[in-house]
Design a protein around this motif. Structure first.
Motif, PDB file in Angstrom:
ATOM      1  N   THR A  37      58.175   2.524   4.171  1.00 37.67           N
ATOM      2  CA  THR A  37      58.931   1.610   5.030  1.00 37.67           C
ATOM      3  C   THR A  37      60.045   2.375   5.720  1.00 37.67           C
ATOM      4  OG1 THR A  37      60.486   0.983   3.299  1.00 37.67           O
ATOM      5  CG2 THR A  37      58.503  -0.352   3.502  1.00 37.67           C
ATOM      6  N   ASP A  38      60.291   2.054   6.997  1.00 29.34           N
ATOM      7  CA  ASP A  38      61.361   2.699   7.755  1.00 29.34           C
ATOM      8  C   ASP A  38      62.725   2.079   7.490  1.00 29.34           C
ATOM      9  OD1 ASP A  38      59.805   4.603   8.981  1.00 29.34           O
ATOM     10  OD2 ASP A  38      59.363   3.359  10.722  1.00 29.34           O
ATOM     11  N   ASP A  39      62.750   0.987   6.760  1.00 34.34           N
ATOM     12  CA  ASP A  39      63.995   0.275   6.491  1.00 34.34           C
ATOM     13  C   ASP A  39      64.843   1.077   5.500  1.00 34.34           C
ATOM     14  OD1 ASP A  39      66.036  -1.484   5.999  1.00 34.34           O
ATOM     15  OD2 ASP A  39      64.779  -3.089   5.214  1.00 34.34           O
ATOM     16  N   ASN A  40      65.958   1.652   5.977  1.00 36.67           N
ATOM     17  CA  ASN A  40      66.816   2.492   5.140  1.00 36.67           C
ATOM     18  C   ASN A  40      67.395   1.752   3.950  1.00 36.67           C
ATOM     19  OD1 ASN A  40      66.416   4.746   6.669  1.00 36.67           O
ATOM     20  ND2 ASN A  40      68.308   4.546   7.828  1.00 36.67           N
ATOM     21  N   GLU A  41      67.676   0.458   4.118  1.00 41.53           N
ATOM     22  CA  GLU A  41      68.322  -0.291   3.055  1.00 41.53           C
ATOM     23  C   GLU A  41      67.328  -0.815   2.029  1.00 41.53           C
ATOM     24  OE1 GLU A  41      70.762  -3.208   4.967  1.00 41.53           O
ATOM     25  OE2 GLU A  41      71.938  -1.687   5.999  1.00 41.53           O
ATOM     26  N   ASN A  42      66.042  -0.831   2.379  1.00 38.95           N
ATOM     27  CA  ASN A  42      65.003  -1.275   1.459  1.00 38.95           C
ATOM     28  C   ASN A  42      64.936  -0.275   0.306  1.00 38.95           C
ATOM     29  OD1 ASN A  42      62.524  -1.719   0.139  1.00 38.95           O
ATOM     30  ND2 ASN A  42      61.601  -2.509   2.004  1.00 38.95           N
ATOM     31  N   GLU A  43      64.947  -0.763  -0.916  1.00 37.36           N
ATOM     32  CA  GLU A  43      64.968   0.119  -2.079  1.00 37.36           C
ATOM     33  C   GLU A  43      63.580   0.544  -2.542  1.00 37.36           C
ATOM     34  OE1 GLU A  43      67.574  -1.291  -5.136  1.00 37.36           O
ATOM     35  OE2 GLU A  43      69.275  -1.374  -3.778  1.00 37.36           O
ATOM     36  N   ASP A  44      62.518   0.148  -1.827  1.00 38.23           N
ATOM     37  CA  ASP A  44      61.161   0.531  -2.179  1.00 38.23           C
ATOM     38  C   ASP A  44      60.997   2.034  -1.964  1.00 38.23           C
ATOM     39  OD1 ASP A  44      58.469   0.788  -2.637  1.00 38.23           O
ATOM     40  OD2 ASP A  44      57.854  -0.250  -0.806  1.00 38.23           O
ATOM     41  N   THR A  45      60.706   2.759  -3.022  1.00 40.37           N
ATOM     42  CA  THR A  45      60.613   4.215  -2.932  1.00 40.37           C
ATOM     43  C   THR A  45      59.171   4.715  -2.828  1.00 40.37           C
ATOM     44  OG1 THR A  45      60.663   4.390  -5.340  1.00 40.37           O
ATOM     45  CG2 THR A  45      62.775   4.595  -4.181  1.00 40.37           C
ATOM     46  N   THR A  46      58.277   3.860  -2.365  1.00 41.69           N
ATOM     47  CA  THR A  46      56.884   4.254  -2.201  1.00 41.69           C
ATOM     48  C   THR A  46      56.774   5.258  -1.052  1.00 41.69           C
ATOM     49  OG1 THR A  46      56.181   2.063  -2.916  1.00 41.69           O
ATOM     50  CG2 THR A  46      54.544   3.418  -1.775  1.00 41.69           C
ATOM     51  N   LEU A  47      56.152   6.392  -1.347  1.00 45.60           N
ATOM     52  CA  LEU A  47      55.941   7.393  -0.306  1.00 45.60           C
ATOM     53  C   LEU A  47      54.760   7.011   0.567  1.00 45.60           C
ATOM     54  CD1 LEU A  47      56.452  10.740  -2.241  1.00 45.60           C
ATOM     55  CD2 LEU A  47      58.051   9.616  -0.687  1.00 45.60           C
ATOM     56  N   ARG A  48      54.848   7.388   1.822  1.00 45.63           N
ATOM     57  CA  ARG A  48      53.760   7.169   2.778  1.00 45.63           C
ATOM     58  C   ARG A  48      52.519   7.937   2.310  1.00 45.63           C
ATOM     59  NH1 ARG A  48      54.598   5.680   8.336  1.00 45.63           N
ATOM     60  NH2 ARG A  48      56.804   5.837   7.865  1.00 45.63           N
ATOM     61  N   SER A  49      51.369   7.415   2.597  1.00 45.00           N
ATOM     62  CA  SER A  49      50.115   8.075   2.246  1.00 45.00           C
ATOM     63  C   SER A  49      50.089   9.493   2.840  1.00 45.00           C
ATOM     64  CB  SER A  49      48.940   7.258   2.793  1.00 45.00           C
ATOM     65  OG  SER A  49      47.733   7.929   2.561  1.00 45.00           O
ATOM     66  N   GLY A  50      49.780  10.471   2.024  1.00 49.63           N
ATOM     67  CA  GLY A  50      49.701  11.857   2.487  1.00 49.63           C
ATOM     68  C   GLY A  50      50.997  12.635   2.366  1.00 49.63           C
ATOM     69  N   ALA A  51      52.102  11.972   2.043  1.00 46.57           N
ATOM     70  CA  ALA A  51      53.392  12.669   1.961  1.00 46.57           C
ATOM     71  C   ALA A  51      53.385  13.730   0.868  1.00 46.57           C
ATOM     72  CB  ALA A  51      54.531  11.679   1.746  1.00 46.57           C
ATOM     73  N   ASP A  52      52.839  13.397  -0.295  1.00 49.40           N
ATOM     74  CA  ASP A  52      52.768  14.380  -1.390  1.00 49.40           C
ATOM     75  C   ASP A  52      51.967  15.607  -0.976  1.00 49.40           C
ATOM     76  OD1 ASP A  52      54.325  13.297  -3.445  1.00 49.40           O
ATOM     77  OD2 ASP A  52      52.693  12.015  -4.126  1.00 49.40           O
ATOM     78  N   TYR A  53      50.849  15.371  -0.324  1.00 46.04           N
ATOM     79  CA  TYR A  53      49.996  16.461   0.131  1.00 46.04           C
ATOM     80  C   TYR A  53      50.756  17.374   1.099  1.00 46.04           C
ATOM     81  CZ  TYR A  53      46.053  18.885   2.276  1.00 46.04           C
ATOM     82  OH  TYR A  53      45.205  19.857   2.749  1.00 46.04           O
ATOM     83  N   LEU A  54      51.438  16.782   2.055  1.00 51.09           N
ATOM     84  CA  LEU A  54      52.224  17.553   3.021  1.00 51.09           C
ATOM     85  C   LEU A  54      53.298  18.381   2.322  1.00 51.09           C
ATOM     86  CD1 LEU A  54      53.108  18.245   5.933  1.00 51.09           C
ATOM     87  CD2 LEU A  54      54.528  16.179   5.858  1.00 51.09           C
ATOM     88  N   LEU A  55      54.027  17.763   1.402  1.00 52.98           N
ATOM     89  CA  LEU A  55      55.084  18.475   0.679  1.00 52.98           C
ATOM     90  C   LEU A  55      54.517  19.651  -0.111  1.00 52.98           C
ATOM     91  CD1 LEU A  55      57.153  15.398  -0.556  1.00 52.98           C
ATOM     92  CD2 LEU A  55      57.749  16.965   1.307  1.00 52.98           C
ATOM     93  N   GLN A  56      53.361  19.460  -0.735  1.00 55.05           N
ATOM     94  CA  GLN A  56      52.736  20.539  -1.499  1.00 55.05           C
ATOM     95  C   GLN A  56      52.302  21.686  -0.592  1.00 55.05           C
ATOM     96  OE1 GLN A  56      49.527  18.747  -3.689  1.00 55.05           O
ATOM     97  NE2 GLN A  56      50.905  17.470  -4.907  1.00 55.05           N
ATOM     98  N   LYS A  57      51.684  21.360   0.539  1.00 49.63           N
ATOM     99  CA  LYS A  57      51.216  22.405   1.466  1.00 49.63           C
ATOM    100  C   LYS A  57      52.386  23.197   2.053  1.00 49.63           C
ATOM    101  CE  LYS A  57      46.816  21.997   1.228  1.00 49.63           C
ATOM    102  NZ  LYS A  57      46.029  23.062   0.630  1.00 49.63           N
ATOM    103  N   LEU A  58      53.443  22.505   2.412  1.00 48.57           N
ATOM    104  CA  LEU A  58      54.602  23.202   2.980  1.00 48.57           C
ATOM    105  C   LEU A  58      55.278  24.101   1.954  1.00 48.57           C
ATOM    106  CD1 LEU A  58      56.166  20.457   5.258  1.00 48.57           C
ATOM    107  CD2 LEU A  58      55.148  22.630   5.983  1.00 48.57           C
ATOM    108  N   ARG A  59      55.218  23.717   0.699  1.00 41.38           N
ATOM    109  CA  ARG A  59      55.851  24.515  -0.357  1.00 41.38           C
ATOM    110  C   ARG A  59      55.280  25.927  -0.377  1.00 41.38           C
ATOM    111  NH1 ARG A  59      56.018  23.200  -6.805  1.00 41.38           N
ATOM    112  NH2 ARG A  59      57.466  24.869  -7.350  1.00 41.38           N
ATOM    113  N   TYR A  60      53.996  26.064  -0.150  1.00 40.42           N
ATOM    114  CA  TYR A  60      53.348  27.371  -0.219  1.00 40.42           C
ATOM    115  C   TYR A  60      53.149  28.026   1.147  1.00 40.42           C
ATOM    116  CZ  TYR A  60      52.699  25.881  -4.968  1.00 40.42           C
ATOM    117  OH  TYR A  60      52.930  25.449  -6.245  1.00 40.42           O
ATOM    118  N   SER A  61      53.699  27.447   2.184  1.00 44.88           N
ATOM    119  CA  SER A  61      53.488  27.963   3.543  1.00 44.88           C
ATOM    120  C   SER A  61      54.430  29.102   3.911  1.00 44.88           C
ATOM    121  CB  SER A  61      53.680  26.834   4.560  1.00 44.88           C
ATOM    122  OG  SER A  61      55.062  26.488   4.622  1.00 44.88           O
ATOM    123  N   LYS A  62      55.461  29.335   3.135  1.00 46.66           N
ATOM    124  CA  LYS A  62      56.496  30.334   3.419  1.00 46.66           C
ATOM    125  C   LYS A  62      57.347  29.956   4.633  1.00 46.66           C
ATOM    126  CE  LYS A  62      54.121  34.040   1.124  1.00 46.66           C
ATOM    127  NZ  LYS A  62      53.694  35.408   1.134  1.00 46.66           N
TER     128      LYS A  62
END
Length: 132
Positions: free
Chosen positions: A17-42
């Motif tokens: 959700t784009d709502d900054n005040e919303n306390e829902d901490t669900t990550l967008r689909s694919g966010a974990d994958y992106l974070l993992q790939k960038l970690r090893y990208s240098k």
């Protein structure tokens, strides 16, 4: 001019959700994958969020930054460049550009980001851009 030296991912593209005040901490689909790939990208990577982000979301971003060895930046709307100079200072000014990936809900911030020399990638609906 070199390639992209660093990528700053805004919270608006990571959470479901784009709502900054919303306390829902669900990550967008694919966010974990992106974070993992960038970690090893240098490629230097950081997470950014504004001062109005809910505490649960801010805490999760800080935890993700710790897990993936990223930097975490609080962007200030009172600063001329929204705090992006802190990222550039920390990451150095060697050859290459910095990229900030944000959602289209932050169209009002684009002007100063472009002036600061960063490459901007906007994700989301662009119908609201045409109305402005």
């Amino acid at each position: 001019m070199g390639g992209v030296r660093g990528i700053l991912l805004n919270s608006s593209i990571l959470f479901a959700t784009d709502d900054n005040e919303n306390e829902d901490t669900t990550l967008r689909s694919g966010a974990d994958y992106l974070l993992q790939k960038l970690r090893y990208s240098k490629i230097l990577t950081g997470l950014s969020y504004g001062q109005g982000l809910s505490a649960p979301k801010a805490n999760l971003l800080q935890e993700l930054a710790r897990i993936y060895s990223y930097d975490c930046f609080i962007l200030s709307s009172s600063s001329e460049d929204y705090g992006m100079s802190e990222a550039a200072r920390l990451w150095g000014k060697d050859e290459g550009s910095f990229m900030h990936v944000i959602s289209s809900c932050h169209v009002d911030l684009i002007h100063n980001m472009v002036i600061s020399g960063w490459l901007i990638v906007m994700l989301g609906e662009f119908s609201n851009l045409l109305a402005n």
